[in-house]
Design a protein around this motif. Structure first.
Motif: not given
Length: 114
Positions: A2, A5, A8-9, A43, A45, A49, A53, A63-64
Protein backbone atom coordinates in the motif's frame (compact mmCIF):
# COMPACT_ATOMS: atom_id res chain seq x y z
CA UNK A 1 2.57 -2.67 -0.92
CA UNK A 2 0.00 0.00 0.00
CA UNK A 3 2.86 2.36 0.84
CA UNK A 4 4.60 1.84 -2.53
CA UNK A 5 1.40 2.33 -4.48
CA UNK A 6 0.61 5.40 -2.40
CA UNK A 7 4.00 6.86 -3.29
CA UNK A 8 3.38 6.20 -6.99
CA UNK A 9 -0.06 7.80 -6.81
CA UNK A 10 1.40 10.84 -5.05
CA UNK A 11 4.17 11.23 -7.64
CA UNK A 12 1.63 11.01 -10.45
CA UNK A 13 -0.58 13.62 -8.78
CA UNK A 14 2.33 16.01 -8.35
CA UNK A 15 3.43 15.57 -11.96
CA UNK A 16 -0.04 16.63 -13.05
CA UNK A 17 0.03 19.57 -10.61
CA UNK A 18 -3.15 18.41 -8.90
CA UNK A 19 -3.85 19.04 -5.24
CA UNK A 20 -5.06 16.22 -3.04
CA UNK A 21 -8.43 17.96 -2.87
CA UNK A 22 -8.75 18.06 -6.66
CA UNK A 23 -8.02 14.35 -7.04
CA UNK A 24 -10.30 13.50 -4.13
CA UNK A 25 -13.10 15.40 -5.87
CA UNK A 26 -12.43 13.52 -9.11
CA UNK A 27 -12.64 10.23 -7.23
CA UNK A 28 -15.68 11.36 -5.22
CA UNK A 29 -13.97 10.79 -1.88
CA UNK A 30 -13.01 13.09 0.97
CA UNK A 31 -9.58 14.68 1.00
CA UNK A 32 -8.82 12.75 4.20
CA UNK A 33 -9.61 9.43 2.49
CA UNK A 34 -7.44 10.35 -0.46
CA UNK A 35 -4.63 11.38 1.88
CA UNK A 36 -4.74 7.94 3.53
CA UNK A 37 -4.45 6.34 0.07
CA UNK A 38 -1.30 8.35 -0.70
CA UNK A 39 0.14 7.66 2.75
CA UNK A 40 -0.37 3.94 2.28
CA UNK A 41 -2.40 3.59 5.44
CA UNK A 42 -5.29 1.99 3.57
CA UNK A 43 -5.80 -0.44 0.73
CA UNK A 44 -8.86 1.38 -0.57
CA UNK A 45 -6.84 2.55 -3.60
CA UNK A 46 -7.93 -0.70 -5.21
CA UNK A 47 -11.49 0.67 -5.36
CA UNK A 48 -10.28 3.61 -7.46
CA UNK A 49 -7.64 1.96 -9.62
CA UNK A 50 -9.68 2.28 -12.83
CA UNK A 51 -10.30 5.99 -12.29
CA UNK A 52 -6.68 6.60 -11.29
CA UNK A 53 -5.44 4.73 -14.35
CA UNK A 54 -7.59 6.90 -16.60
CA UNK A 55 -6.73 10.10 -14.76
CA UNK A 56 -2.97 9.56 -15.01
CA UNK A 57 -3.02 7.73 -18.36
CA UNK A 58 -1.16 4.65 -17.15
CA UNK A 59 -1.91 0.95 -17.32
CA UNK A 60 -3.46 -0.64 -14.24
CA UNK A 61 -0.56 -3.11 -14.15
CA UNK A 62 1.85 -0.22 -13.59
CA UNK A 63 0.37 0.43 -10.16
CA UNK A 64 1.58 -3.00 -9.12
CA UNK A 65 5.09 -2.80 -10.59
CA UNK A 66 7.96 -1.74 -8.38
CA UNK A 67 9.86 0.14 -11.09
CA UNK A 68 8.89 3.67 -12.01
CA UNK A 69 5.70 4.34 -13.89
CA UNK A 70 5.91 5.21 -17.57
CA UNK A 71 2.84 6.84 -19.16
CA UNK A 72 1.27 4.89 -22.02
CA UNK A 73 2.30 7.43 -24.63
CA UNK A 74 5.89 7.88 -23.44
CA UNK A 75 9.00 5.77 -23.98
CA UNK A 76 11.37 4.93 -21.14
CA UNK A 77 13.98 7.30 -22.58
CA UNK A 78 11.49 10.17 -22.81
CA UNK A 79 10.41 9.47 -19.26
CA UNK A 80 13.99 9.67 -18.02
CA UNK A 81 14.63 12.90 -19.94
CA UNK A 82 11.45 14.43 -18.49
CA UNK A 83 12.48 13.44 -14.96
CA UNK A 84 15.90 15.02 -15.45
CA UNK A 85 14.35 18.21 -16.79
CA UNK A 86 11.96 18.30 -13.84
CA UNK A 87 14.85 17.93 -11.39
CA UNK A 88 16.82 20.63 -13.18
CA UNK A 89 13.88 23.05 -13.13
CA UNK A 90 13.28 22.34 -9.44
CA UNK A 91 16.90 23.08 -8.64
CA UNK A 92 16.78 26.31 -10.65
CA UNK A 93 13.73 27.43 -8.67
CA UNK A 94 15.48 26.55 -5.41
CA UNK A 95 18.56 28.50 -6.51
CA UNK A 96 16.44 31.54 -7.38
CA UNK A 97 14.76 31.41 -3.96
CA UNK A 98 18.14 31.19 -2.22
CA UNK A 99 19.48 34.15 -4.22
CA UNK A 100 16.38 36.21 -3.40
CA UNK A 101 16.74 35.36 0.31
CA UNK A 102 20.42 36.26 0.30
CA UNK A 103 19.70 39.58 -1.44
CA UNK A 104 17.08 40.37 1.19
CA UNK A 105 19.57 39.63 3.97
CA UNK A 106 22.18 41.82 2.31
CA UNK A 107 19.66 44.66 2.00
CA UNK A 108 18.73 44.31 5.67
CA UNK A 109 22.37 44.37 6.73
CA UNK A 110 23.06 47.41 4.55
CA UNK A 111 20.11 49.25 6.11
CA UNK A 112 21.51 48.54 9.59
CA UNK A 113 24.89 49.95 8.54
CA UNK A 114 23.43 53.16 7.22
Amino acid sequence: MNRLIGIKIKELRKKQNYSQEEVADMLNVSQATYSRIENGSTSSWINYIDKLSDLYNIDIDDFLKLESIIPKDQSEEESLVNKLIEQYETRLKEKDIQIRDLNQRIDELLKKLI
